[in-house]
Enzyme design. Structure first.
Site, PDB file in Angstrom:
ATOM      1  N   ASP A  12      14.088  38.703  -5.383  1.00 37.43           N
ATOM      2  CA  ASP A  12      14.162  38.063  -6.687  1.00 37.43           C
ATOM      3  C   ASP A  12      12.777  37.482  -6.962  1.00 37.43           C
ATOM      4  OD1 ASP A  12      15.410  36.700  -8.989  1.00 37.43           O
ATOM      5  OD2 ASP A  12      15.087  34.893  -7.785  1.00 37.43           O
ATOM      6  N   ASP A  14      11.691  34.762  -9.988  1.00 36.62           N
ATOM      7  CA  ASP A  14      11.620  33.361 -10.404  1.00 36.62           C
ATOM      8  C   ASP A  14      12.476  32.481  -9.499  1.00 36.62           C
ATOM      9  OD1 ASP A  14       9.870  32.959 -12.721  1.00 36.62           O
ATOM     10  OD2 ASP A  14      11.137  34.471 -13.651  1.00 36.62           O
ATOM     11  N   ASP A 171      17.296  32.693  -4.837  1.00 31.56           N
ATOM     12  CA  ASP A 171      17.413  31.241  -4.927  1.00 31.56           C
ATOM     13  C   ASP A 171      18.611  30.793  -5.752  1.00 31.56           C
ATOM     14  OD1 ASP A 171      15.972  29.890  -7.814  1.00 31.56           O
ATOM     15  OD2 ASP A 171      16.166  32.043  -7.475  1.00 31.56           O
TER      16      ASP A 171
END
Length: 230
Positions: A12, A14, A171
């Site tokens: 991922d 961001d 995240d």
């Protein structure tokens, strides 16, 4: 002879590779002000990591056409890219070391992100990391956003690696759910702090860390210790 790589890594972006959440928030806030719609921190937190059409229909215009979503999304991303260009962005702790360690181990790496391709190209260029990635899957390459596994399955397909051999670095709760739905291992990192540890564990994270400084090739291999497809 089996020449499949031992593992593959899917990132991922961001909140995992970089943290540009504040630039995204300001960009959405700017767009919302232009179109006369409210936009709060709670709205941002609830939709972070979604594809732009999903955010626009959820928060602003439920019946927006694809063309309108594309227009509004482009306006938002224009604000965002200008902010990244003007203020820059840095890799999060541990990322550079882990990118290099994965490459040294011979593991192909991919991006699996809901962000538009233009954003990804800019971020990878600014951070000097584009050369690490054998495949990039953006929000424009899929029709369903996380927690649907499509983005990660597409990345594994581009890499030519069985999903069961892939580890995802994420995240967000939706991203962890997408990784697990794809049949992949998932390391959840809490450095930017958008999601509490208990929700990331409940989503199925195989390993939860405060930063990627805690992860090395050995830690990745240990996630697969109980068997892999032959």
């Amino acid at each position: 002879m089996n020449t499949a790589p031992e593992h593959a890594v899917i990132w991922d972006v961001d909140g995992t590779l970089v943290d540009t959440a504040e630039q995204h928030f300001r960009s959405w806030e700017h767009l919302a002000a232009e179109i006369g719609r409210p936009f709060t921190r709670a709205d941002f937190a609830a939709t972070f990591g979604w594809r732009n059409p999903e955010i626009i229909r959820h928060l602003f215009f439920p019946d927006a056409t694809d063309a309108r979503c594309a227009d509004l999304g482009l306006r938002k991303e224009t604000f965002y890219r200008a902010s990244v260009r003007d203020h820059g962005v840095a890799l999060l702790p541990g990322v550079a070391k882990l990118l290099a360690a994965s490459a040294a181990a011979g593991w192909p790496q991919a991006i699996g992100s809901s962000a538009p391709r233009g954003n990804l190209d800019q971020l990878l260029g600014v951070t000097g990391t584009l050369h690490y990635f054998d495949a990039i899957v953006s929000g424009e390459d899929v029709t369903r956003g996380k927690p649907d596994p499509e983005v990660f399955l597409a990345a594994a397909h581009k890499l030519g690696v069985d999903p069961a051999r892939c580890v995802v670095f994420e995240d967000a709760v939706a991203g962890v759910q997408a990784a697990k739905a794809a049949g992949m291992k998932c390391v959840a990192v809490r450095f930017v702090g958008h999601h509490p540890a208990d929700t990331l564990r409940a989503a199925g994270a195989d390993l939860l860390v405060e930063s990627l400084n805690e992860v090395d090739a050995g830690a990745v291999r240990s996630l697969f210790a109980k068997g892999l497809p032959r």
